[in-house]
Each structure stands twice: as structure tokens, then as C-alpha cells.
Design a protein around this motif. Structure first.
Motif, short mmCIF file in Angstrom:
data_model
loop_
_atom_site.label_atom_id
_atom_site.label_comp_id
_atom_site.label_asym_id
_atom_site.label_seq_id
_atom_site.Cartn_x
_atom_site.Cartn_y
_atom_site.Cartn_z
N SER A 2 0.77 -1.23 0.00
CA SER A 2 0.00 0.00 0.00
C SER A 2 0.81 1.29 0.00
CB SER A 2 -0.93 0.00 1.21
OG SER A 2 -0.18 -0.06 2.39
N THR A 21 1.32 -1.77 8.86
CA THR A 21 -0.01 -2.18 8.41
C THR A 21 -0.20 -3.68 8.61
OG1 THR A 21 -0.09 -0.38 6.81
CG2 THR A 21 -1.56 -2.25 6.41
N VAL A 22 0.79 -4.46 8.25
CA VAL A 22 0.72 -5.92 8.43
C VAL A 22 0.56 -6.25 9.90
CG1 VAL A 22 2.05 -8.06 8.27
CG2 VAL A 22 2.00 -6.47 6.33
N SER A 24 -0.62 -4.44 12.33
CA SER A 24 -1.96 -4.05 12.78
C SER A 24 -3.02 -5.06 12.35
CB SER A 24 -2.29 -2.67 12.22
OG SER A 24 -3.59 -2.29 12.56
N ASP A 25 -2.89 -5.58 11.13
CA ASP A 25 -3.87 -6.54 10.60
C ASP A 25 -3.87 -7.89 11.30
OD1 ASP A 25 -4.79 -4.71 8.76
OD2 ASP A 25 -3.88 -5.70 7.03
N VAL A 26 -2.70 -8.38 11.72
CA VAL A 26 -2.63 -9.76 12.22
C VAL A 26 -2.34 -9.87 13.72
CG1 VAL A 26 -1.89 -10.59 9.95
CG2 VAL A 26 -0.16 -10.12 11.69
N LYS A 27 -2.06 -8.76 14.39
CA LYS A 27 -1.60 -8.85 15.79
C LYS A 27 -2.57 -9.54 16.74
CE LYS A 27 -3.15 -4.25 17.05
NZ LYS A 27 -2.73 -2.89 17.37
N THR A 87 0.66 -12.76 0.66
CA THR A 87 0.06 -12.00 1.76
C THR A 87 0.50 -12.59 3.10
OG1 THR A 87 -1.91 -13.38 1.96
CG2 THR A 87 -2.00 -11.55 0.35
N TYR A 89 -1.53 -13.26 5.39
CA TYR A 89 -2.61 -14.19 5.73
C TYR A 89 -2.33 -15.58 5.16
CZ TYR A 89 -4.13 -9.38 5.62
OH TYR A 89 -4.15 -8.02 5.75
N PHE A 103 -8.75 -16.21 13.25
CA PHE A 103 -9.24 -15.33 12.22
C PHE A 103 -10.69 -15.68 11.85
CE2 PHE A 103 -9.90 -13.94 7.86
CZ PHE A 103 -9.44 -12.62 7.91
#
Length: 119
Positions: A2, A21-22, A24-27, A87, A89, A103
Motif C-alpha cells: 500500500s 499495516t501488516v 496491525s492486521d494480524v496482531k 500475503t 494471511y 481469524f
């Protein structure tokens, strides 16, 4: 990815912003994840330390190639010759069944909340 901007005909990615960003998304689905303070970040790559919910530790290289495990411990580059994941994920789905479960549970809760608002 991004955080890119145009400069002399090619994209320059701010890897610190991308890593943030990564993280924040997976923590919420790993025990811990952070930018390595030991391994150098460059304009080409950054390294993350990640511990899964199963207590497996990894160093992950994030670059324009994607996400690649480079060590089975923190702050180390053993270059395990693994292939890059597109990704975080996809990588975590492969490494951690508990990530996939966590998740999925979060997604189910979010959908239930939406459903409740529509009633």
C-alpha cells in the motif's frame, strides 16, 4: 502493497509503513509480531519477528517478492529457501492452524454483529 509512490518511473515502498499495516492486521491472531530491531531495514526489505499462537517463532522477510520465512527463530537470517507468500494471511494460514481458527472466529463474530444490526 500500500505505501508506494512514484519516483523516477518506479515505485518506492516505505517498508516501515508496510510492516506497520501488516502488524496491525494480524496482531490479534498471533502471540507477538514486531519489526526486527536487530536486522537492518533497507529500501528493499524489512524483517519481522513473529510468534504464532502455537509458540513457534519466525523471522519473516517482507519485500516486493512478498513474505518469506528466513529463520525459525527471532532476529536471524538462515535463508530457509522457502517460497514467498503473497500475503501475510496466506503465510500465517500455512504456519498456524490456530491463526486460521482465530481469524475465522473473529470473522464469525463480525458477521453475527452485522446480522444483529440488520434485524
Amino acid at each position: 502493497m500500500s505505501a508506494a509512490h512514484e519516483d523516477s518511473g518506479f515505485d518506492i515502498i516505505n517498508w516501515t509503513d508496510e510492516a506497520a499495516t501488516v502488524i496491525s492486521d494480524v496482531k490479534g491472531h498471533v502471540r507477538q509480531i514486531s519489526i526486527s530491531t536487530t536486522l537492518p531495514s533497507t529500501e528493499l526489505e524489512i524483517y519481522l519477528n513473529c510468534e504464532t499462537l502455537e509458540a513457534k517463532k519466525f523471522t519473516i522477510r517482507l519485500s516486493s517478492d512478498g513474505f518469506r520465512i528466513v529463520s525459525n527463530t527471532f532476529d536471524q537470517i538462515d535463508d530457509l529457501n522457502g517460497f514467498p507468500y503473497e500475503t501475510p494471511y496466506a503465510l500465517l494460514n500455512e504456519l498456524s492452524p490456530a491463526y486460521t481458527n482465530s481469524f475465522g472466529n473473529e470473522l464469525s463474530r463480525a458477521l453475527s454483529n452485522l446480522e444483529g444490526r440488520c434485524d
